[in-house]
Scaffold this active site. Structure first.
Site, PDB file in Angstrom:
ATOM      1  N   ASP A 149      65.011 -34.407  68.309  1.00 55.99           N
ATOM      2  CA  ASP A 149      66.418 -34.029  68.330  1.00 55.99           C
ATOM      3  C   ASP A 149      66.732 -32.943  67.307  1.00 55.99           C
ATOM      4  O   ASP A 149      66.269 -32.986  66.176  1.00 55.99           O
ATOM      5  CB  ASP A 149      67.313 -35.235  68.054  1.00 55.99           C
ATOM      6  CG  ASP A 149      68.783 -34.868  68.123  1.00 55.99           C
ATOM      7  OD1 ASP A 149      69.235 -34.453  69.209  1.00 55.99           O
ATOM      8  OD2 ASP A 149      69.469 -34.968  67.094  1.00 55.99           O
ATOM      9  N   ASP A 302      76.520 -38.771  67.239  1.00 58.93           N
ATOM     10  CA  ASP A 302      75.820 -37.583  66.741  1.00 58.93           C
ATOM     11  C   ASP A 302      76.395 -37.160  65.386  1.00 58.93           C
ATOM     12  O   ASP A 302      76.608 -35.983  65.115  1.00 58.93           O
ATOM     13  CB  ASP A 302      75.887 -36.429  67.742  1.00 58.93           C
ATOM     14  CG  ASP A 302      74.924 -35.285  67.398  1.00 58.93           C
ATOM     15  OD1 ASP A 302      74.066 -35.478  66.515  1.00 58.93           O
ATOM     16  OD2 ASP A 302      75.041 -34.191  67.995  1.00 58.93           O
TER      17      ASP A 302
END
Length: 424
Positions: A149, A302
Site C-alpha cells: 500500500d 486510510d
C-alpha cells in the site's frame, strides 16, 4: 461490573439494555437486570453501545517517521475514535519485509500499543515491486496480510506470483491500485478540479485498470484479493462484475470518498490531497451505492497523518493523505444516519462486523461469551471538529470546524476503560 443506561441496535431499532461483565467478558445482556450486592456500576449516560470498531487500513508511521505518528499516539487516537482493532500499513522505514523487521515491529507494538494492532507485511522487498518477500516467514512472524500500500504493483506477472504464494498460505493480498503510467505526477482527479486549478490530474482509469487486471489474476490463482480505498464508478463496476463471476474479491471505501468530491476543493489546499484523489459527484454516488448493495464490503479510514509543515505546501509538493481515526464515525453518522439514509446498525456493521468477516477475524457482538471490548457513542450532542485537539500527531484534515454528532465518549477493552472523554 454492570453497564447501565445504554442503548444497543437490535431488531432495526435502538433498544435500552444493560450488560453484565465478568472477567473481561460479556456475561449477560438484557433490557434490565437485577442488582448484585457490591457490583460496580458503569453508567453509560444514555449512549449507544457497540462492539469496538475495526479499521484494517491505517498508517502509524513507526518506525522511521515518528514525527508524523507513533504506535502510541496513533492507537490512542484510534481509541478516541471508537476503534479497538487497527491494521497498520507497511510503508515505514524500514519496511516490514523480512522476518527480522516484522519481529521488531511486533515488539514495538507489544511495548507501545494500547489496543489490538495487526500489522501488514509488504508484498515486495522495500515495496519496490521487484523481489517477492518470504511470505511464509512473515506470516510466522505475525503478518496480518500482504500489501505494498502506497504504491501499486506494476507488473502483472509479479502480482500473479504474489497471489499464488499468498493463496498457498491462506493469506490475503491487499492492493493499492494505481497504474503509474496513467497516474503520472497527478495530485488531484483528472477532471473539473485539475482544469480549474491548473494541477496535474490522476484519471479514474489509473485505479480501475489495475483492479480489472488483478481480478482476473485472483480468479486464476484462487487468492483472496482485497482492494484498498475504492474511489471511482468504473472501479465499482469492475468489482461488481468480478464478484458476479465468483472471484474472491472484496473492497473498502474511505469516509472522505463517501463525503466529499472534487468540487469541495476550492483552491490549492493540501488538506484535500489524498490518493486516490477526490473524484466527481457521479463517482461519489457510485461509491455510496456500491457500499449499500454490498459490492464494496466495508469502510476503512486510510488514516494518514503528516506534519503541519508538510501539509502547508502546495498540492504539487505535499504528501498524500489525511487523518481519519478520530472523525470517521461522527462524520458518517451525521451525514448518512441522522438524515435517514442509513441506519445506525448499517454503519456499525461496516465498521466492525464486515471487515472482521472479510479477513476471517473473530467476530465481536453484544452477546454472552464475547469480549467486553466496547465503544460508547453519544448520538445526540453536537460538537465541532477541532483538529488541534486530535490525539493523533497528524492534524491534517479538511473537516476542521464541521459540526457533528455521534461522538465516541468511551472505549472499553475486555471490561477495562481504555479511553474516556465524558463531559459529565
Amino acid at each position: 461490573m454492570k453497564i447501565t443506561n445504554a442503548f444497543r441496535w437490535k431488531e432495526n431499532s435502538l433498544q435500552a439494555c444493560e450488560i453484565r461483565v465478568k472477567d473481561g467478558m460479556i456475561a449477560e445482556v438484557k433490557a434490565q437486570m437485577g442488582e448484585v450486592s457490591g457490583e460496580e456500576i458503569f453508567d453509560a449516560g444514555g449512549t449507544l453501545v457497540a462492539p469496538g470498531f475495526t479499521d484494517v487500513h491505517i498508517h502509524l508511521r513507526e518506525p522511521g517517521a515518528e514525527y508524523k505518528e507513533t504506535i502510541a499516539s496513533g492507537t490512542r487516537a484510534a481509541l478516541k475514535g471508537g476503534f479497538t482493532t487497527v491494521c497498520p500499513m507497511p510503508n515505514t522505514s524500514p519496511v516490514p519485509d523480512t522476518k527480522e523487521n516484522m519481529e521488531d515491529l511486533m515488539s514495538r507494538i507489544k511495548k507501545d500499543a494500547v489496543m489490538e494492532v495487526l500489522p501488514y507485511a509488504s508484498i515486495s522487498l522495500g515495496q519496490n515491486g521487484e523481489i517477492l518477500t518470504d511470505m511464509k516467514a512473515l506470516k510466522e512472524a505475525g503478518a496480518f496480510a500482504f500489501t505494498d500500500d502506497g504504491v501499486g504493483i506494476q507488473e502483472a506477472s509479479f502480482m500473479k506470483k504474489a497471489m499464488q504464494n499468498a493463496a498457498l498460505l491462506g493469506m490475503s493480498i491487499v492492493a493499492h491500485c494505481e497504474d503509474n503510467g496513467l497516474a503520472g505526477s497527478g495530485v488531484v482527479h483528472e477532471g473539473e478540479v485539475s482544469e480549474r486549478l491548473g494541477l496535474p490530474g490522476i484519471p479514474s482509469s489509473a485505479e480501475s485498470v489495475h483492479i480489472a487486471r488483478d481480478a482476473i489474476l485472483a480468479g486464476e490463482t484462487g487468492c483472496h484479493y482485497h482492494v484498498c480505498h475504492v474511489s471511482s464508478a468504473s472501479s465499482v463496476r469492475v468489482i461488481r462484475e468480478a464478484k458476479n463471476a465468483g472471484i474472491n474479491i472484496t473492497a473498502e471505501v474511505t469516509p472522505h470518498h463517501l463525503l466529499l468530491n472534487e468540487s469541495d476543493i476550492h483552491k490549492d489546499d493540501a488538506m484535500y490531497k489524498m490518493n486516490p484523489p477526490l473524484r466527481s459527484e457521479e463517482d461519489r454516488q457510485a461509491l455510496i451505492q456500491g457500499l449499500e448493495e454490498g459490492t464494496i464490503d466495508f469502510i476503512a479510514t486510510d488514516h494518514a497523518p503528516h506534519s503541519e509543515d508538510e501539509k502547508q505546501q502546495s498540492m504539487r509538493k505535499a504528501p498524500f493523505g489525511i487523518t481519519g481515526l478520530e472523525t470517521a464515525f461522527p462524520l458518517l453518522y451525521t451525514t448518512f444516519v441522522k438524515n435517514g439514509h442509513w441506519t445506525t446498525g448499517q454503519l456499525t456493521e461496516w465498521l466492525t462486523a464486515k471487515p472482521r468477516k472479510v479477513f476471517s477475524m473473530s467476530q465481536r457482538t453484544l452477546e454472552h461469551g464475547q469480549p467486553a471490548t466496547l465503544t460508547f457513542v453519544d448520538l445526540h450532542t453536537e460538537e465541532e471538529i477541532d483538529r488541534h485537539r486530535f490525539l493523533s500527531k497528524g492534524k491534517n484534515t479538511p473537516f476542521h470546524g464541521v459540526k457533528v454528532s455521534g461522538i465516541p465518549k468511551c472505549t472499553m477493552i475486555e471490561g477495562h476503560i481504555a479511553w474516556e472523554g465524558w463531559n459529565k
